[in-house]
Design an enzyme around this catalytic site. Structure first.
Site, PDB file in Angstrom:
ATOM      1  N   MET A  76       0.756  -1.248   0.091  1.00 19.16           N
ATOM      2  CA  MET A  76       0.032   0.049  -0.104  1.00 19.16           C
ATOM      3  C   MET A  76       0.881   1.228   0.088  1.00 19.16           C
ATOM      4  O   MET A  76       0.322   2.345   0.122  1.00 19.16           O
ATOM      5  CB  MET A  76      -1.044   0.057   1.142  1.00 19.16           C
ATOM      6  CG  MET A  76      -1.881  -1.053   1.071  1.00 19.16           C
ATOM      7  SD  MET A  76      -3.037  -1.094   2.526  1.00 19.16           S
ATOM      8  CE  MET A  76      -4.552  -0.776   1.696  1.00 19.16           C
ATOM      9  N   LYS A  77       2.283   1.246  -0.170  1.00 21.64           N
ATOM     10  CA  LYS A  77       2.969   2.024  -0.274  1.00 21.64           C
ATOM     11  C   LYS A  77       2.700   3.135  -1.772  1.00 21.64           C
ATOM     12  O   LYS A  77       2.232   2.331  -2.778  1.00 21.64           O
ATOM     13  CB  LYS A  77       4.267   2.114  -0.334  1.00 21.64           C
ATOM     14  CG  LYS A  77       4.847   1.559   1.300  1.00 21.64           C
ATOM     15  CD  LYS A  77       6.021   0.766   1.396  1.00 21.64           C
ATOM     16  CE  LYS A  77       6.261   0.660   2.781  1.00 21.64           C
ATOM     17  NZ  LYS A  77       7.641  -0.225   3.321  1.00 21.64           N
ATOM     18  N   HIS A 110      -0.851   0.245   6.129  1.00 23.04           N
ATOM     19  CA  HIS A 110       0.389   0.916   6.093  1.00 23.04           C
ATOM     20  C   HIS A 110       0.751   1.261   4.612  1.00 23.04           C
ATOM     21  O   HIS A 110       1.023   0.291   3.821  1.00 23.04           O
ATOM     22  CB  HIS A 110       1.406  -0.077   6.741  1.00 23.04           C
ATOM     23  CG  HIS A 110       2.993   0.538   6.724  1.00 23.04           C
ATOM     24  ND1 HIS A 110       3.203   1.116   7.476  1.00 23.04           N
ATOM     25  CD2 HIS A 110       3.995   0.180   5.767  1.00 23.04           C
ATOM     26  CE1 HIS A 110       4.511   1.467   7.447  1.00 23.04           C
ATOM     27  NE2 HIS A 110       4.955   0.976   6.354  1.00 23.04           N
ATOM     28  N   ASN A 158       3.879   8.754   8.319  1.00 19.76           N
ATOM     29  CA  ASN A 158       5.020   7.897   8.635  1.00 19.76           C
ATOM     30  C   ASN A 158       6.189   8.710   8.533  1.00 19.76           C
ATOM     31  O   ASN A 158       6.675   9.454   7.710  1.00 19.76           O
ATOM     32  CB  ASN A 158       5.141   6.709   7.684  1.00 19.76           C
ATOM     33  CG  ASN A 158       6.084   5.467   8.218  1.00 19.76           C
ATOM     34  OD1 ASN A 158       6.274   5.248   9.297  1.00 19.76           O
ATOM     35  ND2 ASN A 158       6.899   5.133   7.314  1.00 19.76           N
ATOM     36  N   GLU A 159       7.098   8.610   9.685  1.00 19.85           N
ATOM     37  CA  GLU A 159       8.499   9.188   9.855  1.00 19.85           C
ATOM     38  C   GLU A 159       8.548  10.770   9.360  1.00 19.85           C
ATOM     39  O   GLU A 159       9.413  11.172   8.611  1.00 19.85           O
ATOM     40  CB  GLU A 159       9.182   8.337   8.905  1.00 19.85           C
ATOM     41  CG  GLU A 159       9.199   6.788   9.486  1.00 19.85           C
ATOM     42  CD  GLU A 159      10.074   6.005   8.776  1.00 19.85           C
ATOM     43  OE1 GLU A 159      10.727   6.293   7.792  1.00 19.85           O
ATOM     44  OE2 GLU A 159       9.869   4.577   8.781  1.00 19.85           O
ATOM     45  N   GLU A 267       6.600  -2.290  14.332  1.00 20.32           N
ATOM     46  CA  GLU A 267       7.544  -2.920  13.443  1.00 20.32           C
ATOM     47  C   GLU A 267       8.567  -3.520  13.958  1.00 20.32           C
ATOM     48  O   GLU A 267       9.828  -3.345  13.665  1.00 20.32           O
ATOM     49  CB  GLU A 267       7.969  -1.875  12.487  1.00 20.32           C
ATOM     50  CG  GLU A 267       6.983  -1.188  11.541  1.00 20.32           C
ATOM     51  CD  GLU A 267       7.506   0.095  10.556  1.00 20.32           C
ATOM     52  OE1 GLU A 267       8.787  -0.236  10.325  1.00 20.32           O
ATOM     53  OE2 GLU A 267       6.806   0.715   9.850  1.00 20.32           O
ATOM     54  N   TRP A 314       7.894  -7.213  11.974  1.00 26.37           N
ATOM     55  CA  TRP A 314       8.214  -6.737  10.679  1.00 26.37           C
ATOM     56  C   TRP A 314       8.590  -7.814   9.796  1.00 26.37           C
ATOM     57  O   TRP A 314       9.751  -7.775   9.253  1.00 26.37           O
ATOM     58  CB  TRP A 314       9.159  -5.494  10.827  1.00 26.37           C
ATOM     59  CG  TRP A 314       8.675  -4.744   9.671  1.00 26.37           C
ATOM     60  CD1 TRP A 314       9.525  -4.411   8.597  1.00 26.37           C
ATOM     61  CD2 TRP A 314       7.409  -3.945   9.169  1.00 26.37           C
ATOM     62  NE1 TRP A 314       9.017  -3.235   7.797  1.00 26.37           N
ATOM     63  CE2 TRP A 314       7.752  -3.245   8.123  1.00 26.37           C
ATOM     64  CE3 TRP A 314       6.242  -4.010   9.723  1.00 26.37           C
ATOM     65  CZ2 TRP A 314       6.577  -2.689   7.309  1.00 26.37           C
ATOM     66  CZ3 TRP A 314       5.057  -3.327   9.242  1.00 26.37           C
ATOM     67  CH2 TRP A 314       5.274  -2.392   8.206  1.00 26.37           C
TER      68      TRP A 314
HETATM   69  O1  9MR Z   1      10.313  -3.826   5.351  1.00 25.73           O
HETATM   70  C1  9MR Z   1      10.052  -2.804   3.951  1.00 25.73           C
HETATM   71  C2  9MR Z   1      10.959  -3.233   2.738  1.00 25.73           C
HETATM   72  O2  9MR Z   1      10.630  -4.308   2.459  1.00 25.73           O
HETATM   73  C3  9MR Z   1      10.861  -2.062   1.797  1.00 25.73           C
HETATM   74  O3  9MR Z   1      11.556  -2.347   0.661  1.00 25.73           O
HETATM   75  C4  9MR Z   1      11.219  -0.722   2.181  1.00 25.73           C
HETATM   76  C5  9MR Z   1      10.822   0.429   1.415  1.00 25.73           C
HETATM   77  O4  9MR Z   1       9.568   0.617   1.048  1.00 25.73           O
HETATM   78  O5  9MR Z   1      10.209  -0.452   3.704  1.00 25.73           O
HETATM   79  C6  9MR Z   1      10.655  -1.442   4.627  1.00 25.73           C
HETATM   80  O6  9MR Z   1       9.529  -1.099   5.704  1.00 25.73           O
HETATM   81  C7  9MR Z   1       9.744   0.234   6.298  1.00 25.73           C
HETATM   82  C8  9MR Z   1       8.483   0.576   6.770  1.00 25.73           C
HETATM   83  O7  9MR Z   1       7.563   0.575   5.498  1.00 25.73           O
HETATM   84  C9  9MR Z   1       8.490   2.128   7.594  1.00 25.73           C
HETATM   85  N1  9MR Z   1       9.456   1.924   8.504  1.00 25.73           N
HETATM   86  C10 9MR Z   1      10.893   1.380   8.121  1.00 25.73           C
HETATM   87  C11 9MR Z   1      10.748   0.151   7.563  1.00 25.73           C
HETATM   88  C12 9MR Z   1      12.000  -0.716   7.305  1.00 25.73           C
HETATM   89  O8  9MR Z   1      12.553   0.263   6.333  1.00 25.73           O
END
Ligand code: 9MR
Length: 370
Positions: A76-77, A110, A158-159, A267, A314
């Site tokens: 969902m990004k 997310h 997020n962040e 996470e 996570w």
């Molecule tokens: O675990 C996720 C990884 O598979 C993806 O490549 C990356 C980029 O989209 O994001 C990772 O998850 C992140 C999360 O969405 C936000 N917090 C940090 C996580 C680790 O980078």
């Protein structure tokens, strides 16, 4: 000796009765352990890759067996779900919804707004602040409306903060202005007034200034007229064996809950090799990781029920972790090994769920009420 997942594959191919192959597979895959979720009084979740759920029966079996909440790790990004200005890709999110309907698992969304994993068209988007606002409002509203019946909670932003407590200079802050976080929560709440809305970030337990900035933002959102809806904070909990200390975690969780907000460990993973050294995995490291998972889960289990929104790990197996795939360092941060066998970390997590756990952290928390 064949790795158990290879053995599974062979058994599945070879067994004239498919059910025998599947049975043998499951026996080797960590689902002979009692489901984690059955021992918890709060949601126990996992971040999943939807295509792995579809393609890997052992992965799917573990996800189904141990967890009662699913978070799409990346489906969902924005780059994945909104790849073109005028086109959404619903395939993976819809697939997850279908899976969760079948299993009865709940879904945590997310993530609606992040500065990473953006589609190319965002970087070249032209327009003034109101055009950027309209674009992001449409993104949030379209997704939250579509999934209002399926997802009951969302990571809205997020962040957004730096460790020093300043607002991160993201593409969103640059084009929408510094109040964009409030607008995002407003739009998400308008699209699904019943949803629980979370702000999610890393390092909140170890960076006092970042925690203070997030709490100040929450106070600000809630003091507006009408109040901007925000219901909880996700502490990402990408931790290692030592940092942050459990007392720092307790302080952050306590400060969040003290404001009447839900606390999510959103996470969770425990790095054994945060420096990316050339090390071998040892039983001492695995035992230390077991204890670390136990103290974190025991702490969380001791929080008052009304603030517990759940713990999400996570990823499923060490081979799936972002530490290997994204950060490119060798690590073993999760509950299951590459062959989907339950690690000591799994048993530490399970031990932390036991009501009789008497870790110092659990004691700190049990004596505390919001
Ligand atoms: O675990 C996720 C990884 O598979 C993806 O490549 C990356 C980029 O989209 O994001 C990772 O998850 C992140 C999360 O969405 C936000 N917090 C940090 C996580 C680790 O980078």
């Amino acid at each position: 000796m064949l790795a158990p997942n290879r053995l599974c594959l062979l058994l599945q191919l070879a067994a004239s009765l498919p059910s025998i192959g599947l049975l043998a597979c499951r026996e080797t895959a960590g689902i002979s352990e009692a489901p984690l979720r059955d021992a918890a009084t709060f949601p126990v979740g996992v971040a999943v890759s939807v295509s792995r759920v579809w393609e890997d029966p052992t992965y799917e079996a573990l996800v189904r067996h141990h967890f009662d909440s699913l978070t799409p790790e990346s489906a969902m990004k924005m780059a994945a779900i909104h790849p073109e200005r005028d086109a959404y890709n619903w395939v993976y999110a819809d697939g997850l919804v279908e899976f969760a309907r079948e299993t009865g698992q709940r879904l945590h969304g997310h993530v609606l707004v992040w500065h990473e994993d953006l589609p190319g068209w965002v970087a070249t988007f032209q327009g003034d602040a109101s055009a950027w606002s309209a674009m992001l409002e449409e993104h949030i509203t379209t997704i939250v409306t579509r999934y209002a019946d399926a997802f009951d909670q969302w990571d809205v932003v997020n962040e957004a903060f730096e460790d020093d407590g300043t607002l991160r200079h993201t593409i969103w802050a640059e084009h929408l202005g510094e109040d964009y976080v409030a607008a995002c929560f407003q739009w998400a709440g308008a699209a699904d007034p019943g949803a629980k809305l979370f702000y999610n970030d890393f390092g909140l337990a170890s960076s006092p200034q970042k925690l203070a900035a997030v709490l100040e933002m929450v106070d600000d959102l809630r003091s507006r007229e009408p109040p901007v809806p925000i219901h909880g904070i996700g502490l990402q909990m990408h931790v290692d064996l030592e940092h942050p200390t459990i007392e720092e975690v307790a302080h952050a969780a306590g400060a969040i809950a003290g404001r009447g907000l839900l606390v999510r460990f959103s996470e969770l993973d425990v790095a054994l090799n945060p420096g990316g050294e050339d090390i071998d995995l040892s039983s001492a490291l695995l035992e230390a990781q077991r204890e670390r998972y136990r103290e974190i889960v025991a702490f969380y289990a001791g929080l008052p029920d009304e603030v517990q929104a759940g713990i999400t790990v996570w990823g499923v197996s060490d081979a799936d972790s972002w530490m290997r795939l994204e950060a490119g360092r060798m690590d073993w941060p999760l509950l299951f090994d590459e062959a989907y066998q339950a690690k000591p970390a799994f048993f530490g997590f399970a031990a932390g769920l036991q009501p009789g756990d008497t870790s110092p952290a659990a004691t700190i928390t049990r004596s505390w009420r919001p």
